[in-house]
Design an enzyme around this catalytic site. Structure first.
Site, PDB file in Angstrom:
ATOM      1  N   ARG A 170     -15.401   2.023 -23.010  1.00  0.00           N
ATOM      2  CA  ARG A 170     -14.611   1.098 -23.309  1.00  0.00           C
ATOM      3  C   ARG A 170     -14.652   1.061 -24.859  1.00  0.00           C
ATOM      4  NH1 ARG A 170     -13.343   2.339 -18.968  1.00  0.00           N
ATOM      5  NH2 ARG A 170     -12.839   0.967 -17.320  1.00  0.00           N
ATOM      6  N   SER A 220      -8.307  -6.292 -16.264  1.00  0.00           N
ATOM      7  CA  SER A 220      -9.735  -6.604 -16.027  1.00  0.00           C
ATOM      8  C   SER A 220     -10.164  -7.333 -17.247  1.00  0.00           C
ATOM      9  CB  SER A 220     -10.408  -5.129 -15.837  1.00  0.00           C
ATOM     10  OG  SER A 220     -11.767  -5.612 -15.758  1.00  0.00           O
ATOM     11  N   GLU A 290     -14.009  -7.265 -21.933  1.00  0.00           N
ATOM     12  CA  GLU A 290     -13.248  -5.995 -21.966  1.00  0.00           C
ATOM     13  C   GLU A 290     -11.915  -6.124 -22.757  1.00  0.00           C
ATOM     14  OE1 GLU A 290     -11.065  -2.901 -18.889  1.00  0.00           O
ATOM     15  OE2 GLU A 290     -13.171  -3.218 -18.757  1.00  0.00           O
TER      16      GLU A 290
END
Length: 300
Positions: A170, A220, A290
């Protein structure tokens, strides 16, 4: 109110525009100045103008994995969704930063190219996907990106090769440099079109079955910690279905926070902090977000 620099004449600038109109959570305060550049030349003009006027500059993709605090964003905000051209050459697909990743996967499918099927349902932009090395169902864009063309904050064009993008989970180098992503090139392989379509359809069906796509959300919320799954931990912590203001931990997937209709960014942030605190106390696990969180808190 911040006045638009004179040299921005000819480029549409919105003043004090609520970013809740553009985020997937349907929350977020106003941008002092908001522009939707239509091409690379306009991006360069806007970046140079912000630098010369000493305005903070924030670049947003499709705002799908983003929370903008209720106080909004100072300075100039660029949303690149008008820059959405996608071209296919041999086994490569080059997409401008504002192109939807979903549309890019469809272009690859039409060309009979395989490698992007995992991204068929990811709602973000290509620039945002590179920025955070987006992934799903065991795939990450770092596995198929060969290069990226960017504009530095100093106003210089630069092309990164795959190695220079320094991908990890990420993350990519543009999170550190602040470069404005202009386009991304994906290196793919010839494949069987019916098989590509079937895989895309399968993953989209799995996404629809497991994720609360019927509600506004930021996707998410948390990164997956080593050796743990976020959703089950939140369930076992007793927080699935919990509501703060208009934000709720989804009953369909506890890793998602949905907007029931009148949520604020503060509701989202309060929920995130509660989840982090509770999961830490129960499991000893630090949950890292995230979702990208930007902007100013609402002044009381």
């Amino acid at each position: 109110m911040v006045d638009a620099p004179r040299m921005l004449e000819g480029i549409t600038i919105m003043h004090d525009e609520p970013l809740s109109h553009y985020t997937f959570t349907k929350t977020g305060g106003p941008a002092d100045l908001l522009a939707f550049p239509k091409n690379v030349a306009e991006v360069r003009t806007l970046v140079e103008s912000a630098r010369e006027q000493h305005l903070p500059l924030t670049v947003i993709g499709n705002a799908s994995n983003l929370i903008v605090r209720d106080g909004g964003i100072r300075g100039l905000v660029l949303i690149l969704t008008a820059m959405n051209e996608i071209t296919v050459t041999d086994n490569t697909v080059t997409a401008q930063a504002g192109a939807r990743l979903i549309d890019t996967t469809e272009a690859a499918y039409r060309a009979g190219l395989t490698g992007l099927e995992f991204a068929a349902g990811i709602p973000g932009s290509v620039g945002g996907a590179l920025f955070m090395n987006a992934g799903a169902y065991g795939g990450e864009v770092c596995n198929v990106i060969s290069s990226a063309h960017v504009l530095t904050r100093a106003g210089e064009f630069k092309t990164y090769n795959h190695r220079e993008l320094k991908f990890w989970y990420r993350h990519s180098i543009v999170q550190d440099t602040g470069d404005v992503v202009l386009s991304v090139t994906f290196s793919l392989k010839p494949g069987d079109k019916p098989a590509i379509r079937a895989k895309m359809d399968e993953l989209n069906a799995r996404r629809a079955a497991k994720q609360p796509l019927e509600y506004p959300s930021c996707g998410s919320v948390f990164k997956r910690p080593p050796h743990h799954f976020v959703g089950p931990m939140i369930q076992k912590a007793g927080l699935q279905g919990h509501i703060i203001g208009g934000a709720q931990v989804s009953m369909k997937h506890a890793g998602f926070i949905i907007n029931l209709g009148d949520a604020t960014a503060t509701d989202y942030l309060d929920m995130i902090h509660l989840i982090q605190k509770t999961v830490k106390a129960k499991f000893g696990v630090d949950l890292e977000t995230e979702v990208r969180i930007i902007g100013e808190p609402l002044q009381s």
